[in-house]
Design a protein around this motif. Structure first.
Motif, PDB file in Angstrom:
ATOM      1  N   MET B  23       0.805  -1.216   0.000  1.00 25.58           N
ATOM      2  CA  MET B  23       0.000   0.000   0.000  1.00 25.58           C
ATOM      3  C   MET B  23       0.839   1.267   0.000  1.00 25.58           C
ATOM      4  N   SER B  25       3.387   2.198  -1.369  1.00 30.45           N
ATOM      5  CA  SER B  25       3.900   2.717  -2.625  1.00 30.45           C
ATOM      6  C   SER B  25       2.852   3.560  -3.349  1.00 30.45           C
ATOM      7  N   TYR B  26       1.581   3.460  -2.892  1.00 32.63           N
ATOM      8  CA  TYR B  26       0.566   4.323  -3.489  1.00 32.63           C
ATOM      9  C   TYR B  26       0.282   5.540  -2.634  1.00 32.63           C
ATOM     10  N   GLY B  27       0.834   5.563  -1.440  1.00 32.33           N
ATOM     11  CA  GLY B  27       0.818   6.795  -0.679  1.00 32.33           C
ATOM     12  C   GLY B  27       1.786   7.710  -1.393  1.00 32.33           C
ATOM     13  N   SER B  28       1.938   8.936  -0.917  1.00 32.06           N
ATOM     14  CA  SER B  28       2.807   9.829  -1.647  1.00 32.06           C
ATOM     15  C   SER B  28       3.873  10.373  -0.736  1.00 32.06           C
ATOM     16  N   PRO B  30       6.263  12.771  -1.466  1.00 28.36           N
ATOM     17  CA  PRO B  30       6.349  14.239  -1.435  1.00 28.36           C
ATOM     18  C   PRO B  30       5.245  14.882  -0.596  1.00 28.36           C
ATOM     19  N   LEU B  31       4.010  14.384  -0.740  1.00 30.04           N
ATOM     20  CA  LEU B  31       2.902  14.980   0.019  1.00 30.04           C
ATOM     21  C   LEU B  31       3.104  14.751   1.509  1.00 30.04           C
ATOM     22  N   THR B  32       3.527  13.553   1.874  1.00 29.19           N
ATOM     23  CA  THR B  32       3.737  13.249   3.284  1.00 29.19           C
ATOM     24  C   THR B  32       4.816  14.150   3.868  1.00 29.19           C
ATOM     25  N   ILE B  34       5.646  17.194   2.846  1.00 32.28           N
ATOM     26  CA  ILE B  34       5.093  18.541   3.019  1.00 32.28           C
ATOM     27  C   ILE B  34       4.234  18.597   4.274  1.00 32.28           C
ATOM     28  N   LEU B  35       3.384  17.571   4.447  1.00 32.95           N
ATOM     29  CA  LEU B  35       2.512  17.541   5.628  1.00 32.95           C
ATOM     30  C   LEU B  35       3.335  17.513   6.910  1.00 32.95           C
ATOM     31  N   SER B  38       5.381  20.786   7.475  1.00 31.11           N
ATOM     32  CA  SER B  38       4.551  21.947   7.798  1.00 31.11           C
ATOM     33  C   SER B  38       3.888  21.779   9.160  1.00 31.11           C
ATOM     34  N   LEU B  39       3.502  20.540   9.494  1.00 34.43           N
ATOM     35  CA  LEU B  39       2.881  20.337  10.806  1.00 34.43           C
ATOM     36  C   LEU B  39       3.884  20.553  11.931  1.00 34.43           C
ATOM     37  N   THR B  41       6.568  22.375  11.831  1.00 37.47           N
ATOM     38  CA  THR B  41       6.844  23.810  11.923  1.00 37.47           C
ATOM     39  C   THR B  41       5.698  24.546  12.604  1.00 37.47           C
TER      40      THR B  41
ATOM     41  N   VAL C  86      -2.180  20.820   0.356  1.00 38.97           N
ATOM     42  CA  VAL C  86      -1.654  19.460   0.592  1.00 38.97           C
ATOM     43  C   VAL C  86      -2.181  18.913   1.916  1.00 38.97           C
ATOM     44  N   ASN C  87      -2.067  19.713   2.969  1.00 37.18           N
ATOM     45  CA  ASN C  87      -2.515  19.253   4.292  1.00 37.18           C
ATOM     46  C   ASN C  87      -4.005  18.951   4.296  1.00 37.18           C
ATOM     47  N   SER C 174      -1.988   6.677  -7.866  1.00 41.81           N
ATOM     48  CA  SER C 174      -1.429   6.779  -6.521  1.00 41.81           C
ATOM     49  C   SER C 174      -1.973   8.051  -5.862  1.00 41.81           C
ATOM     50  N   ASP C 175      -1.746   8.183  -4.553  1.00 38.56           N
ATOM     51  CA  ASP C 175      -2.227   9.380  -3.855  1.00 38.56           C
ATOM     52  C   ASP C 175      -1.678  10.657  -4.491  1.00 38.56           C
TER      53      ASP C 175
END
Lengths: 367, 314, 271
Positions: B23, B25-28, B30-32, B34-35, B38-39, B41, C86-87, C174-175
């Motif tokens: 699974m 590998s279908y998460g992301s 780059p997005l994770t 950033i999250l 940013s969280l 920070t 994104v968040n 994918s996401d």
């Protein structure tokens, strides 16, 4: 074409059990319908097959591939399950053209440009949406959206196609048309279909086999005719058929002769039925008889029960007569010709070969 | 068409599934990232710095010299004996008692009037009433400094023209009046916002209900007092929380309009904190005042957030 | 067409509208008057002899501040909106264990009084070498904008039907692909709402500017506030400055007001 095998499936949302102890084998190439009232867990089963939700317990096999097993910690994401799905709300990507919508599954898999175009044209031709390729979903009618959703699900020619109430957002006339169309497409694409609906007409007319669900459990699996003629319990008996089966609470008063004391009076069971009940030694029963097996005659005959018309629903070709026998109500399907020859008081007869008897405490069928 | 079908059916079934992918590998990634970044920070800048500020208020720091040796609640005792602290608190309370009901009351009136006016007038008038709310407090304070100007200001000029010279008021110069002048101007700035919220609330009541009440014989007055306004409760609550938070942390507007004056008559907690920390460079005392301010705001906001998040789950 | 009630309503609404607009009118008239005329005439009367002098003078005084404000407001608006998108996407559509708790904890950040962080913030920005700089202001505004931007986008994505995402997953996306090809292009209204809201609130900020910047790095809000202190007698220049500093926000408000209103209402109802 693949088969799908579901073993001991359970799904809990918080404390509520949406699906429990679900076991089912869907045969390769079959058009399988999961039928049940809303909230019965049928969509949850479908979503577990698709992989968009994870079961709490149990496992699912698609062909020879174990796609999910809570116990073994296996989970193959929906991206890799190699299936297509059609959604109730069509779930088209609103910002993309029809062409981009139906080719999305190929593009994310980086198919070569010419193959994408060729397949899109073929699938659009088959589904009759070639003239819509440049439109946006917002410019389409319900039926057109449906076809686009179908094209997107079929463009990879998946061995398994899942459909979640695909016709419920269409108007009545279109629904009848699409029923025929979906069957044709399934035959032509030679794909296994799992189809979820709450509409028994869809289930009976389209399904090779039907699985009936209620309150998270699978009640009965069988061919449409089997389910209609041999409902396994009172739920299935009451859910399938329109108008629904007449059911009466009865008590067996004379074991040997098979005499039932019912709400409406006395009824003597046919010999073959009485024998079976005698063996089972169950006293509290439910007697069921479908409206089309309730015959109305104008004169008293042996075994006939006196009844009075309450009102008659005229459905064109046939009539549904609502009658009163004793303190109970009963429905019967009759033809307009028969109706015109009848007075207010009539006699009714049950077709003895078509009666159903259920155990009142368990709801299970006896005969 | 049969031929076409055969073609597509005989195309190979796609099985581009590399074995052993799970699974994740279908998460992301780059997005994770950033999250997460940013969280971390945001939580550092919010909770980290608040904690730091609280810590500072309990230390032996003196003025700008920071020390992390604990000194107990000296700074909070200081607040207890600071007369301006009490005046500031009292003024915050005045804001709560006058500015909040004033803004809610005027907002309700405007919302009902806008609703009666209907779609034609609504947009234009709503745009006018809401304009002050969209502007910086520095701008509105600057405007009202001029409006309230004793000799040349619009308010006194109008009063003179209408009632005579004797009715001129020293809006910002009189310590007994200045706070009320501040509150009046703030109601002007916020009532368009409350009107907007309440109007949205009125719009959310189904048309059929209004029609049913009309058919049942309700007068226009009864329609609003008996049917519409009682249903605005959640909207009034949310406006109340926003106004409450503002009444507690009000700063820019008062800083620019009166700077706490005349004397200390319009000091509020946030202004006192600012003056003590940055004019008298008493950081630990400023930190203590900021902690008090934060505690007050949070005791309003957190219950509300919990309430509304629970409401959403239902 | 108009009956008595609606005539009365319009009368009251119109009178109130004049009252609400009076301060704006007096800013406009005063900004166009010479120093002399400001003292001679009442502020409601339009200038007999309009002059651009106050505006030019105020612009000269505020030029640097306006450039500063424009720079960090634009960058911080852009960055915080992108991060919020994104968040919001992950917290609404992907989710993870405790993501609701994380979201709630982040939401508190919308309401905190910045006074409670401003003293440590001086130390943090100094240590990071961004105290008294446009970069520092950009970072601070971006960071404190994350909670509200996340809220805007989460609310937006919550409305997006789950079936679209499931369809995309089944289609093999994918996401990241779902975010880039579906969520991002669909979320342009959320970008406008967030962008407009962030632009106006960062442009309007005073506290961070007055504490974290000095001299030529000060934003327009601080420059204007200082102007009031120093040129108390020159009301025409003061009002001209007010007019200039208000102009971008008024323009945004008049052009994109409906999006700004959506932002205000989101903040109010969801809290």
């Amino acid at each position: 074409m693949v088969n799908v095998c579901i073993k001991d499936l359970c799904k809990k949302f918080g404390k509520t059990e949406a699906v429990k102890d679900f076991n089912l084998e869907i045969k390769s190439g079959e058009f399988f319908v999961l039928l049940g009232p809303s909230g019965s867990g049928k969509s949850t089963v479908l979503n577990c097959i698709a992989g968009v939700i994870k079961p709490t317990k149990g496992e699912i096999w698609i062909g020879d591939k174990l796609v999910v097993s809570a116990e073994k910690g296996v989970f193959i994401p929906p991206q890799e399950r190699n299936l297509g799905m059609v959604f109730q709300d069509f779930a088209l990507y609103p910002h993309m053209s029809v062409f981009d919508n139906i080719t999305f599954p190929l593009k994310v898999r980086k198919f070569p440009e010419n193959e994408v175009r060729m397949r899109a044209e073929q699938i659009a031709e088959i589904l009759g949406i070639k003239h819509l390729l440049n439109r946006k979903p917002g410019q389409l009618s319900g039926g057109e959206k449906q076809r686009v959703g179908l094209a997107r699900a079929l463009i990879r020619n998946p061995p398994l196609l899942l459909m979640d109430e695909p016709l419920s957002n269409l108007d009545a006339k279109l629904r009848v048309m699409m029923r025929v169309e979906l069957k044709r497409i399934q035959r032509e694409f030679k794909t296994t279909v799992v189809y979820v609906t709450h509409d028994q007409v869809e289930a009976l007319s389209m399904g090779d086999r039907i699985g009936i669900m209620s309150a998270g459990t699978l009640q009965q699996v069988g061919e449409p005719i089997e389910i209609y003629e041999k409902p396994i319990n009172t739920f299935v008996a009451g859910f399938i058929g329109s108008p629904p089966m007449n059911m009466f609470n009865c008590t067996l008063t004379d074991l040997e002769r098979g005499v039932l004391k019912c709400d409406f009076g006395e009824y003597i069971l046919p010999k073959s039925v009485a024998e079976v009940i005698f063996m089972k030694a169950v006293k509290e029963l439910i007697l069921g008889v479908r409206p089309e097996h309730v015959k109305i005659v104008s004169k008293h005959m042996p075994g006939a029960l006196e009844a009075k018309f309450i009102y008659v629903e005229k459905l064109g070709r046939e009539l549904i007569a609502h009658l009163k026998i004793g303190e109970s109500k009963i429905t019967s399907i009759i033809s307009p010709e028969v109706h015109s020859s009848l007075k207010e008081t009539v006699w009714i007869l049950f077709d003895e070969n078509k009666i159903h008897v259920f155990d009142k405490s368990s709801g299970q069928t006896i005969v | 068409m049969e031929a076409l079908l055969n073609e597509i059916i005989f195309l190979p079934i796609i099985h581009k599934v590399p074995p052993g992918r799970n699974m994740s590998s279908y998460g992301s990634i780059p997005l994770t990232i950033i999250l997460m970044v940013s969280l971390v920070t945001a939580f550092f800048f919010i909770y980290g710095l608040i904690g730091w500020n609280v810590l500072l208020s309990f230390t032996k720091s003196m003025g700008l010299i920071t020390s992390y040796e604990l000194a107990g609640s000296i700074q909070y005792m200081k607040a207890g004996s600071d007369p301006v602290f009490q005046i500031s608190l009292k003024n915050n309370l005045m804001l709560i008692m006058l500015f909040i009901p004033g803004s809610i009351g005027l907002g309700l009136l405007l919302a009902v009037l806008l609703d009666i006016a209907g779609s034609k007038g609504e947009t234009l008038y709503r745009t006018i009433y809401l304009l002050p709310f969209s502007l910086s407090f520095v701008i509105t304070a600057s405007m009202w400094a001029w409006m309230y100007n004793y000799s040349y200001g619009v308010v006194n000029t109008l009063l003179t023209a209408l009632l005579g010279r004797a009715f001129q008021i020293n809006w910002l110069g009189d310590p007994n009046i200045a706070l009320y002048s501040v509150i009046l101007a703030l109601i002007w700035q916020f009532s368009g916002y409350t009107a907007l919220v309440f109007l949205a609330g009125i719009k959310s009541i189904p048309e059929s209900q209004i029609n049913a009440a009309r058919i049942d014989g309700a007068s226009a007055f009864q329609l609003y007092t008996k049917i519409v306004i009682p249903q605005l409760k959640p909207w009034i609550l949310s406006a109340f929380v926003v106004l409450m938070v503002f009444a507690l942390k009000a700063f820019d507007f008062i800083y620019v309009l009166t700077n706490g004056g005349p004397g200390v008559s319009t000091y509020v907690l946030a202004l006192l904190m600012f003056r003590r920390a940055f004019f008298e460079t008493d950081f630990p005392y400023g930190a203590a005042l900021a902690t008090i301010l934060f505690t007050m705001v949070i005791s309003v906001v957190v219950p509300y957030l919990l309430l509304s998040s629970r409401g959403r789950e239902k | 067409m108009l009956n008595k009630t609606s005539l009365m309503t319009y009368a009251v609404l119109t009178i109130l509208a004049f009252v609400y607009l009076l301060p704006f009118w007096s800013v406009l008239t005063t900004a166009l008057k010479s120093d002399m005329e400001v003292r001679m005439t009442i502020p409601i009367v339009p200038p007999s002899n309009p002059t651009m002098m106050p505006l030019l003078k105020a612009f000269e005084l505020m030029k640097q501040g306006l450039v500063n404000s424009l720079l960090f407001t634009s960058f911080a608006t852009l960055f915080s909106s992108l991060i919020g998108s994104v968040n919001g996407f992950i917290l609404s559509k992907v989710k993870f264990k405790y993501s609701n708790v994380v979201f709630l904890a982040l939401s508190v950040g919308i309401f905190i009084p910045y006074h409670a962080v401003i003293i440590p913030l001086i130390t943090v920005t100094s240590k990071a070498g961004v105290y008294n700089s446009i970069l520092g202001m950009t970072i601070v505004h971006t960071t404190y904008g994350i909670p509200i931007c996340t809220l805007f986008f989460k609310n937006f994505f919550d409305e997006l039907p789950e079936s679209i995402l499931n369809a995309a997953r089944i289609d093999g996306a994918s996401d990241f692909t779902i975010y880039r090809r579906i969520a991002l292009p669909l979320s342009w209204p959320a970008f406008i709402i967030t962008g407009v809201f962030q632009f106006t609130s960062i442009w309007n900020d005073f506290l961070f500017g007055v504490v974290l910047t000095k001299g030529s790095n000060q934003p327009a809000s601080v420059v204007l506030a200082n102007l009031l202190g120093t040129t108390a007698a020159e009301w025409n220049v003061q009002m001209a400055g007010t007019f200039i500093y208000a102009l971008p926000v008024v323009a945004v408000y008049l052009l994109l007001g409906k999006y700004l209103i959506r932002g205000y209402l989101t903040g109010a109802i969801k809290g």
